[in-house]
Design an enzyme around this catalytic site. Sequence first.
Site, PDB file in Angstrom:
ATOM      1  N   LYS A   1     -27.339  28.335 -19.258  1.00 15.48           N
ATOM      2  CA  LYS A   1     -27.660  27.090 -18.571  1.00 15.48           C
ATOM      3  C   LYS A   1     -27.823  27.449 -17.104  1.00 15.48           C
ATOM      4  CE  LYS A   1     -25.710  22.622 -17.164  1.00 15.48           C
ATOM      5  NZ  LYS A   1     -24.532  21.712 -17.204  1.00 15.48           N
TER       6      LYS A   1
ATOM      7  N   ARG B   1     -21.648  24.545  -7.196  1.00 12.82           N
ATOM      8  CA  ARG B   1     -20.305  24.145  -7.610  1.00 12.82           C
ATOM      9  C   ARG B   1     -19.292  25.295  -7.508  1.00 12.82           C
ATOM     10  NH1 ARG B   1     -18.596  18.785  -9.373  1.00 12.82           N
ATOM     11  NH2 ARG B   1     -20.426  17.727 -10.182  1.00 12.82           N
TER      12      ARG B   1
ATOM     13  N   ILE C   1     -29.275  20.962 -20.600  1.00  7.18           N
ATOM     14  CA  ILE C   1     -27.942  20.373 -20.713  1.00  7.18           C
ATOM     15  C   ILE C   1     -27.899  19.334 -19.605  1.00  7.18           C
ATOM     16  CG2 ILE C   1     -25.471  20.779 -20.572  1.00  7.18           C
ATOM     17  CD1 ILE C   1     -25.896  23.498 -21.823  1.00  7.18           C
TER      18      ILE C   1
ATOM     19  N   TYR D   1     -23.250  29.919 -17.830  1.00  9.68           N
ATOM     20  CA  TYR D   1     -23.545  28.753 -17.001  1.00  9.68           C
ATOM     21  C   TYR D   1     -23.485  29.165 -15.539  1.00  9.68           C
ATOM     22  CZ  TYR D   1     -22.943  23.969 -15.096  1.00  9.68           C
ATOM     23  OH  TYR D   1     -23.050  22.798 -14.397  1.00  9.68           O
TER      24      TYR D   1
ATOM     25  N   THR E   1     -18.606  20.511 -16.459  1.00 10.05           N
ATOM     26  CA  THR E   1     -18.347  19.916 -15.149  1.00 10.05           C
ATOM     27  C   THR E   1     -18.435  18.400 -15.212  1.00 10.05           C
ATOM     28  OG1 THR E   1     -19.391  21.858 -14.150  1.00 10.05           O
ATOM     29  CG2 THR E   1     -19.014  19.974 -12.727  1.00 10.05           C
ATOM     30  N   THR E   2     -19.467  17.889 -15.902  1.00 13.21           N
ATOM     31  CA  THR E   2     -19.663  16.441 -16.010  1.00 13.21           C
ATOM     32  C   THR E   2     -18.528  15.785 -16.784  1.00 13.21           C
ATOM     33  OG1 THR E   2     -22.035  16.900 -16.018  1.00 13.21           O
ATOM     34  CG2 THR E   2     -21.373  14.678 -16.623  1.00 13.21           C
TER      35      THR E   2
ATOM     36  N   TYR F   1     -14.485  29.717  -7.152  1.00 11.16           N
ATOM     37  CA  TYR F   1     -13.540  29.885  -6.054  1.00 11.16           C
ATOM     38  C   TYR F   1     -13.213  31.347  -5.756  1.00 11.16           C
ATOM     39  CZ  TYR F   1      -9.842  28.985  -2.705  1.00 11.16           C
ATOM     40  OH  TYR F   1      -9.109  28.959  -1.557  1.00 11.16           O
TER      41      TYR F   1
END
Length: 299
Positions: free
Chosen positions: A167, A144, A209, A139, A50-51, A113
Amino acid sequence: MTGHNKRLQGSLVALVTPMKNSGAVDWAALDALVDWHLESGTHGIVPVGTTGESATLNHDEHKRVIKAVIGRVDGRVPVVAGAGANATAEAIELTESAQGDGADYCLSVTPYYNKPTQEGLYRHYCAIAEAVDLPMVLYNVPPRTACDMKAETVARLAGVDSIVGIKEACGDAERVAEIKALVPDDFVLLSGEDAQTLTMVGYGAVGAISVTANVLPALMVAFCEAFLAGDHAKAREIDARLQPIHEILFVETSPIPSKWALNAMGRIEDGIRLPLVELTAPAQVEVRKRLEALTGAAL
């Protein structure tokens, strides 16, 4: 499976994808960031999560960034390639590509989504694991994705050979304790919330992370090495210093603050892709103030 030869623990950076002002990926800056992390002692590198703005990189860029990071790291630390998607077939394709390029692990976010059920999540990850034997880190980041993978589902997936860890970023540090009670001892628990890492370690996590590692890699390494060595007093002391940074790096949507800070530090240009935009002026003042207070260096 190559990944089992390299331990997942300590400070693994959720690496930003540096971009030029035009928004194009800055390949030279990417190499330089990887070099800086290796020099700083970062324990692992996680490209295109994501980052790393995975949501706005096209497939070719996504794969090229991972390949470039793997090449630059050259086996010195684990590379955990972001390979999640909300379509299972797409996640399989990205995971196959990462394996082909030599990633040690993949990081696979819950499908965003489309809000799968717990059974849907289980089958999604089983399908990836059946198609590709690259060791996988799950993850979970419901803020998000609008999808929360429950501890019981993680426990089911922990029985799949190539699924080796998670994560966890659900926002509740106690979730780590719930998972720990249900999974084998060698299942790797990693914090996905910098501000909660110290608490999660108490529940069985072995590292993070980290977003903060983008801007303060050596200090995140020192923090993680302290708790891994059992020096809880030192870990608490460093954590107390880092908390204002953990907070401010999420003052606007990540990675907006981290990329602004890295630009202010002279490490990357100011490129970021829509729908994300540059950090607002009031937030810039606060990020600068906190980083300068911690590091003693002018930004």
